[in-house]
Design a protein around this motif. Structure first.
Motif, mmCIF file in Angstrom:
data_model
loop_
_atom_site.group_PDB
_atom_site.id
_atom_site.type_symbol
_atom_site.label_atom_id
_atom_site.label_comp_id
_atom_site.label_asym_id
_atom_site.label_seq_id
_atom_site.Cartn_x
_atom_site.Cartn_y
_atom_site.Cartn_z
ATOM 1 N N GLU A 127 6.153 -15.990 -22.091
ATOM 2 C CA GLU A 127 6.326 -15.511 -23.556
ATOM 3 C C GLU A 127 7.632 -13.458 -22.952
ATOM 4 O O GLU A 127 8.909 -13.536 -23.516
ATOM 5 C CB GLU A 127 6.541 -15.290 -24.469
ATOM 6 C CG GLU A 127 6.754 -15.525 -25.720
ATOM 7 C CD GLU A 127 7.611 -16.123 -26.274
ATOM 8 O OE1 GLU A 127 8.914 -15.911 -26.750
ATOM 9 O OE2 GLU A 127 8.007 -17.052 -25.538
ATOM 10 N N LYS A 128 6.583 -13.414 -22.709
ATOM 11 C CA LYS A 128 6.993 -11.668 -22.529
ATOM 12 C C LYS A 128 6.388 -10.520 -21.405
ATOM 13 O O LYS A 128 4.977 -11.031 -22.563
ATOM 14 C CB LYS A 128 7.766 -11.196 -23.419
ATOM 15 C CG LYS A 128 7.931 -9.352 -23.439
ATOM 16 C CD LYS A 128 8.789 -8.689 -24.468
ATOM 17 C CE LYS A 128 9.263 -7.645 -24.415
ATOM 18 N NZ LYS A 128 10.000 -7.250 -23.169
ATOM 19 N N HIS A 129 6.667 -10.601 -20.624
ATOM 20 C CA HIS A 129 5.230 -10.118 -19.932
ATOM 21 C C HIS A 129 6.259 -9.157 -19.040
ATOM 22 O O HIS A 129 7.238 -9.259 -18.320
ATOM 23 C CB HIS A 129 4.987 -10.558 -18.855
ATOM 24 C CG HIS A 129 3.494 -10.170 -18.110
ATOM 25 N ND1 HIS A 129 2.970 -9.265 -18.099
ATOM 26 C CD2 HIS A 129 3.534 -9.572 -16.614
ATOM 27 C CE1 HIS A 129 1.962 -9.041 -17.304
ATOM 28 N NE2 HIS A 129 2.197 -8.595 -15.877
ATOM 29 N N LYS A 130 6.805 -7.588 -18.900
ATOM 30 C CA LYS A 130 7.056 -6.741 -18.480
ATOM 31 C C LYS A 130 8.749 -6.945 -18.230
ATOM 32 O O LYS A 130 8.957 -7.114 -19.436
ATOM 33 C CB LYS A 130 6.347 -6.460 -16.749
ATOM 34 C CG LYS A 130 4.631 -5.793 -16.677
ATOM 35 C CD LYS A 130 4.533 -5.927 -15.473
ATOM 36 C CE LYS A 130 3.314 -4.949 -15.270
ATOM 37 N NZ LYS A 130 2.162 -4.188 -14.092
ATOM 38 N N ASN A 131 9.259 -6.991 -17.090
ATOM 39 C CA ASN A 131 10.690 -8.177 -17.216
ATOM 40 C C ASN A 131 10.963 -9.254 -16.764
ATOM 41 O O ASN A 131 11.899 -9.850 -16.667
ATOM 42 C CB ASN A 131 11.316 -7.116 -15.911
ATOM 43 C CG ASN A 131 10.989 -7.135 -14.531
ATOM 44 O OD1 ASN A 131 9.437 -8.358 -14.708
ATOM 45 N ND2 ASN A 131 11.785 -7.248 -13.395
ATOM 46 N N ILE A 132 9.520 -9.959 -17.628
ATOM 47 C CA ILE A 132 9.814 -11.700 -17.510
ATOM 48 C C ILE A 132 10.014 -11.837 -18.619
ATOM 49 O O ILE A 132 8.922 -11.150 -19.504
ATOM 50 C CB ILE A 132 8.196 -11.617 -16.573
ATOM 51 C CG1 ILE A 132 8.224 -11.768 -15.219
ATOM 52 C CG2 ILE A 132 8.428 -13.706 -16.879
ATOM 53 C CD1 ILE A 132 7.499 -12.448 -14.290
ATOM 54 N N GLU A 133 10.795 -12.371 -19.519
ATOM 55 C CA GLU A 133 10.633 -13.013 -20.470
ATOM 56 C C GLU A 133 11.350 -14.306 -20.548
ATOM 57 O O GLU A 133 12.070 -14.801 -20.509
ATOM 58 C CB GLU A 133 11.702 -12.144 -21.318
ATOM 59 C CG GLU A 133 11.847 -12.497 -23.378
ATOM 60 C CD GLU A 133 12.073 -10.726 -24.079
ATOM 61 O OE1 GLU A 133 13.034 -11.046 -24.700
ATOM 62 O OE2 GLU A 133 12.298 -9.831 -23.095
ATOM 63 N N LYS A 134 11.288 -15.186 -21.866
ATOM 64 C CA LYS A 134 11.017 -16.653 -21.514
ATOM 65 C C LYS A 134 11.270 -17.573 -20.660
ATOM 66 O O LYS A 134 12.804 -17.782 -20.563
ATOM 67 C CB LYS A 134 12.301 -16.730 -22.760
ATOM 68 C CG LYS A 134 11.780 -16.049 -24.316
ATOM 69 C CD LYS A 134 12.528 -15.823 -24.920
ATOM 70 C CE LYS A 134 11.911 -15.541 -26.322
ATOM 71 N NZ LYS A 134 13.579 -15.380 -27.270
ATOM 72 N N GLN A 135 10.169 -17.311 -19.754
ATOM 73 C CA GLN A 135 10.728 -18.226 -18.187
ATOM 74 C C GLN A 135 9.243 -19.124 -17.961
ATOM 75 O O GLN A 135 8.416 -18.816 -18.384
ATOM 76 C CB GLN A 135 11.039 -17.558 -17.364
ATOM 77 C CG GLN A 135 11.301 -17.640 -15.752
ATOM 78 C CD GLN A 135 12.452 -18.224 -15.694
ATOM 79 O OE1 GLN A 135 12.967 -17.204 -15.935
ATOM 80 N NE2 GLN A 135 12.223 -19.314 -14.734
ATOM 81 N N GLY A 136 10.345 -19.985 -17.377
ATOM 82 C CA GLY A 136 9.242 -21.253 -17.356
ATOM 83 C C GLY A 136 9.177 -20.940 -15.524
ATOM 84 O O GLY A 136 9.515 -20.872 -15.077
ATOM 85 N N PHE A 137 7.902 -21.594 -15.346
ATOM 86 C CA PHE A 137 7.325 -21.777 -14.070
ATOM 87 C C PHE A 137 6.486 -23.252 -13.810
ATOM 88 O O PHE A 137 5.897 -22.748 -14.182
ATOM 89 C CB PHE A 137 6.197 -20.159 -13.079
ATOM 90 C CG PHE A 137 7.072 -19.056 -13.781
ATOM 91 C CD1 PHE A 137 8.292 -18.645 -12.107
ATOM 92 C CD2 PHE A 137 6.968 -18.507 -14.622
ATOM 93 C CE1 PHE A 137 8.538 -17.213 -12.773
ATOM 94 C CE2 PHE A 137 7.305 -17.296 -14.524
ATOM 95 C CZ PHE A 137 9.114 -16.777 -13.058
ATOM 96 N N ASN A 138 7.564 -24.265 -12.553
ATOM 97 C CA ASN A 138 6.469 -25.151 -12.198
ATOM 98 C C ASN A 138 6.039 -24.535 -10.837
ATOM 99 O O ASN A 138 6.582 -24.148 -10.509
ATOM 100 C CB ASN A 138 7.546 -26.211 -11.925
ATOM 101 C CG ASN A 138 8.077 -26.719 -13.417
ATOM 102 O OD1 ASN A 138 7.490 -27.736 -13.403
ATOM 103 N ND2 ASN A 138 9.318 -26.747 -12.526
ATOM 104 N N LEU A 139 4.408 -25.249 -10.917
ATOM 105 C CA LEU A 139 3.418 -24.496 -10.142
ATOM 106 C C LEU A 139 3.219 -25.976 -9.325
ATOM 107 O O LEU A 139 2.149 -25.462 -8.513
ATOM 108 C CB LEU A 139 2.235 -24.013 -10.724
ATOM 109 C CG LEU A 139 3.017 -23.782 -11.974
ATOM 110 C CD1 LEU A 139 1.324 -22.756 -12.725
ATOM 111 C CD2 LEU A 139 2.840 -21.857 -11.395
ATOM 112 N N GLY A 140 3.581 -26.765 -9.330
ATOM 113 C CA GLY A 140 4.256 -27.299 -8.007
ATOM 114 C C GLY A 140 4.712 -28.929 -8.212
ATOM 115 O O GLY A 140 6.203 -28.653 -9.024
#
Length: 60
Positions: A9-22
């Motif tokens: 949701e929000k962490h440092k400069n990453i905001e509203k971003q999803g990551f596929n881990l496989g």
């Protein structure tokens, strides 16, 4: 248990971003509907035996 998707949701400069881990699943999060869709990837080929799962998160 296997972590296949990560939503930030929000962490440092990453905001509203999803990551596929496989690559076994295709995951998509619709922020407006608050809905996560997970579909199997029909092109997935597993090169490891069933008892071995490989995932890595690297912080730089």
């Amino acid at each position: 248990m296997e972590l296949v998707y990560l939503w930030i949701e929000k962490h440092k400069n990453i905001e509203k971003q999803g990551f596929n881990l496989g690559s076994k699943f295709k995951c998509k999060y619709d922020y407006e509907k608050n809905e996560l869709t997970i579909d199997e990837n029909p092109n997935y080929i597993d090169i490891f035996p069933d008892n071995i799962k490989v995932n890595a998160l690297i912080r730089i």
